[in-house]
Design a protein around this motif. Structure first.
Motif, PDB file in Angstrom:
ATOM      1  N   GLN A  71       0.839  -1.194   0.000  1.00  9.33           N
ATOM      2  CA  GLN A  71       0.000   0.000   0.000  1.00  9.33           C
ATOM      3  C   GLN A  71       0.873   1.243   0.000  1.00  9.33           C
ATOM      4  O   GLN A  71       2.101   1.156   0.079  1.00  9.33           O
ATOM      5  CB  GLN A  71      -0.923   0.038   1.219  1.00  9.33           C
ATOM      6  N   ILE A  72       0.235   2.389  -0.105  1.00  3.84           N
ATOM      7  CA  ILE A  72       0.924   3.680  -0.060  1.00  3.84           C
ATOM      8  C   ILE A  72       0.203   4.531   0.979  1.00  3.84           C
ATOM      9  O   ILE A  72      -0.957   4.897   0.801  1.00  3.84           O
ATOM     10  CB  ILE A  72       0.891   4.383  -1.428  1.00  3.84           C
ATOM     11  N   ASP A  73       0.869   4.833   2.071  1.00  2.00           N
ATOM     12  CA  ASP A  73       0.239   5.634   3.123  1.00  2.00           C
ATOM     13  C   ASP A  73       0.369   7.129   2.863  1.00  2.00           C
ATOM     14  O   ASP A  73      -0.521   7.902   3.215  1.00  2.00           O
ATOM     15  CB  ASP A  73       0.859   5.297   4.485  1.00  2.00           C
ATOM     16  N   VAL A  74       1.483   7.519   2.269  1.00  2.00           N
ATOM     17  CA  VAL A  74       1.734   8.944   2.019  1.00  2.00           C
ATOM     18  C   VAL A  74       2.363   9.105   0.640  1.00  2.00           C
ATOM     19  O   VAL A  74       3.351   8.436   0.323  1.00  2.00           O
ATOM     20  CB  VAL A  74       2.681   9.549   3.080  1.00  2.00           C
ATOM     21  N   LEU A  75       1.781   9.984  -0.165  1.00  5.93           N
ATOM     22  CA  LEU A  75       2.356  10.349  -1.463  1.00  5.93           C
ATOM     23  C   LEU A  75       2.733  11.823  -1.417  1.00  5.93           C
ATOM     24  O   LEU A  75       1.872  12.678  -1.176  1.00  5.93           O
ATOM     25  CB  LEU A  75       1.356  10.114  -2.591  1.00  5.93           C
ATOM     26  N   VAL A  76       4.010  12.112  -1.635  1.00  8.94           N
ATOM     27  CA  VAL A  76       4.474  13.500  -1.711  1.00  8.94           C
ATOM     28  C   VAL A  76       4.821  13.812  -3.158  1.00  8.94           C
ATOM     29  O   VAL A  76       5.777  13.270  -3.716  1.00  8.94           O
ATOM     30  CB  VAL A  76       5.700  13.747  -0.812  1.00  8.94           C
ATOM     31  N   ASN A  77       4.039  14.675  -3.783  1.00 10.05           N
ATOM     32  CA  ASN A  77       4.295  15.153  -5.147  1.00 10.05           C
ATOM     33  C   ASN A  77       5.154  16.406  -5.055  1.00 10.05           C
ATOM     34  O   ASN A  77       4.652  17.524  -4.942  1.00 10.05           O
ATOM     35  CB  ASN A  77       2.972  15.462  -5.851  1.00 10.05           C
ATOM     36  N   ASN A  78       6.461  16.194  -5.101  1.00  8.76           N
ATOM     37  CA  ASN A  78       7.383  17.304  -4.896  1.00  8.76           C
ATOM     38  C   ASN A  78       8.160  17.675  -6.151  1.00  8.76           C
ATOM     39  O   ASN A  78       8.580  18.820  -6.305  1.00  8.76           O
ATOM     40  CB  ASN A  78       8.366  16.924  -3.777  1.00  8.76           C
ATOM     41  N   ALA A  79       8.345  16.737  -7.081  1.00  8.40           N
ATOM     42  CA  ALA A  79       9.194  16.985  -8.247  1.00  8.40           C
ATOM     43  C   ALA A  79       8.631  18.094  -9.130  1.00  8.40           C
ATOM     44  O   ALA A  79       7.432  18.139  -9.400  1.00  8.40           O
ATOM     45  CB  ALA A  79       9.335  15.705  -9.072  1.00  8.40           C
ATOM     46  N   SER A  80       9.506  18.969  -9.572  1.00 13.11           N
ATOM     47  CA  SER A  80       9.086  20.013 -10.513  1.00 13.11           C
ATOM     48  C   SER A  80      10.317  20.606 -11.188  1.00 13.11           C
ATOM     49  O   SER A  80      11.444  20.377 -10.755  1.00 13.11           O
ATOM     50  CB  SER A  80       8.296  21.128  -9.797  1.00 13.11           C
ATOM     51  N   VAL A  81      10.085  21.355 -12.262  1.00 12.75           N
ATOM     52  CA  VAL A  81      11.153  22.096 -12.929  1.00 12.75           C
ATOM     53  C   VAL A  81      10.779  23.574 -12.950  1.00 12.75           C
ATOM     54  O   VAL A  81       9.596  23.941 -12.879  1.00 12.75           O
ATOM     55  CB  VAL A  81      11.399  21.597 -14.365  1.00 12.75           C
ATOM     56  N   MET A  82      11.797  24.417 -13.027  1.00 12.30           N
ATOM     57  CA  MET A  82      11.584  25.867 -13.015  1.00 12.30           C
ATOM     58  C   MET A  82      12.644  26.518 -13.889  1.00 12.30           C
ATOM     59  O   MET A  82      13.802  26.112 -13.888  1.00 12.30           O
ATOM     60  CB  MET A  82      11.697  26.390 -11.580  1.00 12.30           C
ATOM     61  N   TYR A  83      12.226  27.529 -14.651  1.00 12.36           N
ATOM     62  CA  TYR A  83      13.143  28.294 -15.488  1.00 12.36           C
ATOM     63  C   TYR A  83      12.847  29.775 -15.273  1.00 12.36           C
ATOM     64  O   TYR A  83      11.687  30.202 -15.324  1.00 12.36           O
ATOM     65  CB  TYR A  83      12.965  27.933 -16.963  1.00 12.36           C
ATOM     66  N   SER A  84      13.896  30.530 -15.059  1.00 12.59           N
ATOM     67  CA  SER A  84      13.740  31.968 -14.841  1.00 12.59           C
ATOM     68  C   SER A  84      13.919  32.712 -16.166  1.00 12.59           C
ATOM     69  O   SER A  84      15.026  32.795 -16.702  1.00 12.59           O
ATOM     70  CB  SER A  84      14.765  32.460 -13.816  1.00 12.59           C
ATOM     71  N   VAL A  85      12.814  33.240 -16.690  1.00 16.18           N
ATOM     72  CA  VAL A  85      12.826  33.943 -17.975  1.00 16.18           C
ATOM     73  C   VAL A  85      12.044  35.248 -17.807  1.00 16.18           C
ATOM     74  O   VAL A  85      10.828  35.227 -17.619  1.00 16.18           O
ATOM     75  CB  VAL A  85      12.192  33.090 -19.092  1.00 16.18           C
ATOM     76  N   PRO A  86      12.713  36.392 -17.858  1.00 12.09           N
ATOM     77  CA  PRO A  86      12.049  37.660 -17.549  1.00 12.09           C
ATOM     78  C   PRO A  86      10.971  38.092 -18.544  1.00 12.09           C
ATOM     79  O   PRO A  86      10.097  38.880 -18.200  1.00 12.09           O
ATOM     80  CB  PRO A  86      13.205  38.679 -17.554  1.00 12.09           C
ATOM     81  N   ASP A  87      11.006  37.615 -19.787  1.00 12.12           N
ATOM     82  CA  ASP A  87      10.070  38.079 -20.814  1.00 12.12           C
ATOM     83  C   ASP A  87       9.307  36.886 -21.388  1.00 12.12           C
ATOM     84  O   ASP A  87       9.915  35.920 -21.855  1.00 12.12           O
ATOM     85  CB  ASP A  87      10.847  38.792 -21.936  1.00 12.12           C
TER      86      ASP A  87
END
Length: 333
Positions: free
Chosen positions: A166-182
């Protein structure tokens, strides 16, 4: 993909789970190292890994571990566990480094077995996380998988369920980020990767996991302060984090009748590999010199206890909420 298939085949083939190492305690009896001090903005090197697809914590010039009250010099030895997650089976995406590592290791220190989902490029960081989890006497499954792959997400869940039931706890933490001013400089390729990693991946894993989460289980999503503040250089990333806040609210209403709580943790500025992978040197310098209201950048270990709280019985009356661990920024929501 080949690695996770191999893991799944080994488990399905009847390999017995690895038992916790005898004689190992959940945490050292006395803290080792660490001066209880936090780095000030000027203490950080201006470093960048923007030329890489992902940031690697092991390659950072100033790694998070040695600098914090919670982590100390020798790996989370200042954190005081209390058996809050004994026997729980958990999954943490992006658990190889940063906030994900902090949550994964603290889960283990609290008595949980942890499956860590990460990109193959992050193997060196994932190996370090596994060592920390096993040092706490718990089992660790390393599952390299790009969560944009729907079938791969199904394999992650089936592998964990085959191993642990079974799965008692699922943490969805993975992500990507890009810093683009425009916005005109945000490529379709970047936009597609951001949306599919941060939203599709979270959806794919959650949808596959829900049938295996029992009453009393918990789903935790890493959203962000940016969902409420809207920094101008993070348009696509902000879109995804705002969507995740909406997911938490709606899914909580759907799953509470089944006894499953759904919440978000919303970090402010925290020193993890996500930042050097997203920003060039000049952007990193500006980021370090614009700390949270508390006067500094946060550390991953300061986020970990929030995940423990939401995963454990301590958070039993909390669902559909966003906990803001952001160094004092006042945001709406």
């Amino acid at each position: 993909m080949d690695k996770i298939k191999s893991v799944a085949e080994q488990i399905t083939g009847g390999k017995a789970p690895v038992e916790p190492v005898e004689g190992q305690s959940a945490a050292p009896s006395e803290p080792k190292g660490g001066k209880g001090e936090f780095p000030k903005p000027g203490a950080f090197p201006v470093e960048s890994q923007v030329d890489r697809p992902v940031g690697i914590q092991e390659d950072m010039e100033k790694k998070p571990e040695p600098a914090t009250v919670q982590e100390g010099e020798d790996g989370f030895d200042h954190y005081k566990p209390a058996g809050k997650l004994l026997g729980k089976k958990t999954i943490v995406t992006g658990g190889d480094s940063g906030i994900g590592r902090a949550a994964a290791v603290m889960f283990a220190m609290e008595g949980a077995d942890v499956a860590v989902v990460y990109l193959p490029e992050e193997q060196v960081d994932a190996d370090k996380t596994k060592k920390l989890i096993e040092a706490a006497g718990r089992q660790c499954l390393l599952l390299p998988q790009d969560i944009r792959d729907e079938e791969g997400c199904k394999r992650v869940i089936s592998t964990v369920v085959t191993q642990w039931g079974q799965i008692d706890v699922l943490v969805n933490n993975a992500s990507v980020m890009y810093s683009v001013p425009d916005i005109t400089d945000i490529s379709t390729e970047q936009f597609d990767r951001t949306i599919k990693t941060n939203i599709y991946g979270t959806f794919f894993l959650t949808r596959a996991a829900v049938p295996h989460i029992p009453k009393g289980g918990s789903i935790i999503v890493t959203a962000s302060q940016v969902a409420y503040a809207g920094p101008p250089m993070l348009v696509d990333y902000t879109m995804t984090k705002a969507a995740l806040v909406g997911l938490v609210r709606s899914l909580s209403n759907q799953l509470l009748p089944k006894g499953i709580r759904v919440n978000a943790v919303c970090p402010g500025p925290v020193w993890t590999p996500l930042q050097p992978a997203a920003m060039d040197a000049s952007q990193m310098k500006e980021w370090h010199n614009s700390p949270a209201p508390i006067g500094r950048i946060g550390q991953p270990s300061e986020l970990g206890p929030a995940y423990v709280f939401l995963a454990s019985q301590d958070g039993s009356f909390i669902s559909g909420q966003s906990i803001h661990v952001n160094g004092g920024a006042i945001v709406n929501g």
